[in-house]
Design an enzyme around this catalytic site. Structure first.
Site, PDB file in Angstrom:
ATOM      1  N   ASP A 291     -13.431  -5.453  -1.370  1.00 29.80           N
ATOM      2  CA  ASP A 291     -13.289  -5.356  -0.302  1.00 29.80           C
ATOM      3  C   ASP A 291     -14.656  -5.533   0.442  1.00 29.80           C
ATOM      4  O   ASP A 291     -15.679  -4.801   0.337  1.00 29.80           O
ATOM      5  CB  ASP A 291     -12.905  -3.880   0.225  1.00 29.80           C
TER       6      ASP A 291
ATOM      7  N   ASP B  24       0.786  -1.050  -0.042  1.00 27.50           N
ATOM      8  CA  ASP B  24       0.070  -0.160   0.073  1.00 27.50           C
ATOM      9  C   ASP B  24       0.883   1.140   0.110  1.00 27.50           C
ATOM     10  O   ASP B  24       1.718   1.328   0.814  1.00 27.50           O
ATOM     11  CB  ASP B  24      -0.935   0.000   1.205  1.00 27.50           C
TER      12      ASP B  24
END
Length: 252
Positions: A131, A12
């Site tokens: 997600d 990330d």
């Protein structure tokens, strides 16, 4: 022999640095994304995923430059995601050297984007990331890095994405993210049973056994993890050798 299972470190990226959080918050610095990518490539990672988690206009330019540097330094395939809303974004990142793109919120808001990407660039380029959080109403998909719940159910949406031409599904369980208690294997196994494309497990790796279970119980094609690799809690060569002893086909 069945296709080898893949081990995929996920990086990330925020403001040019790798970060890692728990349940999508409480971010810690984890190092230079290009240097980490090179190290993972040398250690035997099968692929990498880079996600621009704050894809503002300025961050997007920074991220594109980072993709170019990654492409120049590593020899394994890598996927990039974050801030991809239209074909021009995909083209920019592929031109910078990425092998695949990951779309998440943009695909939920505009499912036709999946069809457009696969039509122009091929299914192999298009990874649909989902997600989702398990609630009393079932597995619910979330937008904007896990901030906004939708009406969409994980399994319905994954089937639609597959039908529209997605090449892979990257499923992150928000309940399991960063807490290191193992992957959402029951949901993963259902996805694997219902879909004709590879499923990447994400969220929950804390020990070597969790990877094994994602492959055997969760029937995943690949397992993605972040902090256990970034902070060298599980060295990739050691993980792969151990998985071999457990009967998992991985590339050494």
């Amino acid at each position: 022999m069945a296709l080898a299972k893949r081990i995929i470190p996920c990086l990330d990226v925020k403001n040019g640095q790798t970060v890692k959080g728990t349940n999508f918050v409480n971010l810690l610095q984890a190092g230079d994304p290009v240097g980490l990518g090179k190290a993972y490539s040398r250690q035997g990672a099968d692929e990498l995923v880079y996600l621009d988690i704050t894809a503002s206009h300025e961050g997007r330019r920074t991220f594109t430059e980072m993709v170019q540097r990654v492409a120049a330094e590593i020899s394994i395939p890598f996927t990039v995601g974050g801030g991809i809303h239209e074909l021009a974004d995909v083209e920019r990142l592929l031109d910078a050297g990425a092998d695949k793109v990951s779309i998440n919120s943009a695909a939920l808001r505009n499912p036709d984007l999946i069809d457009e990407i696969t039509r122009h660039f091929g299914s192999q380029v298009c990874v649909v990331a989902i997600d989702a959080k398990e609630t009393e109403q079932g597995w619910i998909c979330y937008l904007n890095g896990g901030r906004i719940p939708t009406e969409r159910n994980l399994f319905d949406w994954a089937r639609e994405a597959c039908g529209r031409g997605a090449g892979e599904i990257l499923f992150t369980s928000m309940n399991h993210d960063g807490v290191k208690n193992g992957y959402a294997n029951t949901a993963l196994a259902r996805l694997a049973d219902e879909l004709s494309i590879p499923v990447i497990a994400s969220g929950g790796a804390g020990c070597k056994e969790h990877f094994r279970d994602a492959f055997l119980k969760g029937k995943s094609d690949a397992a993605l993890a972040a902090s256990v690799f970034h902070f060298n809690e599980i060295p990739i060569p050691e993980l792969k050798q151990w998985l071999r002893t457990e009967g998992i086909n991985v590339r050494i």
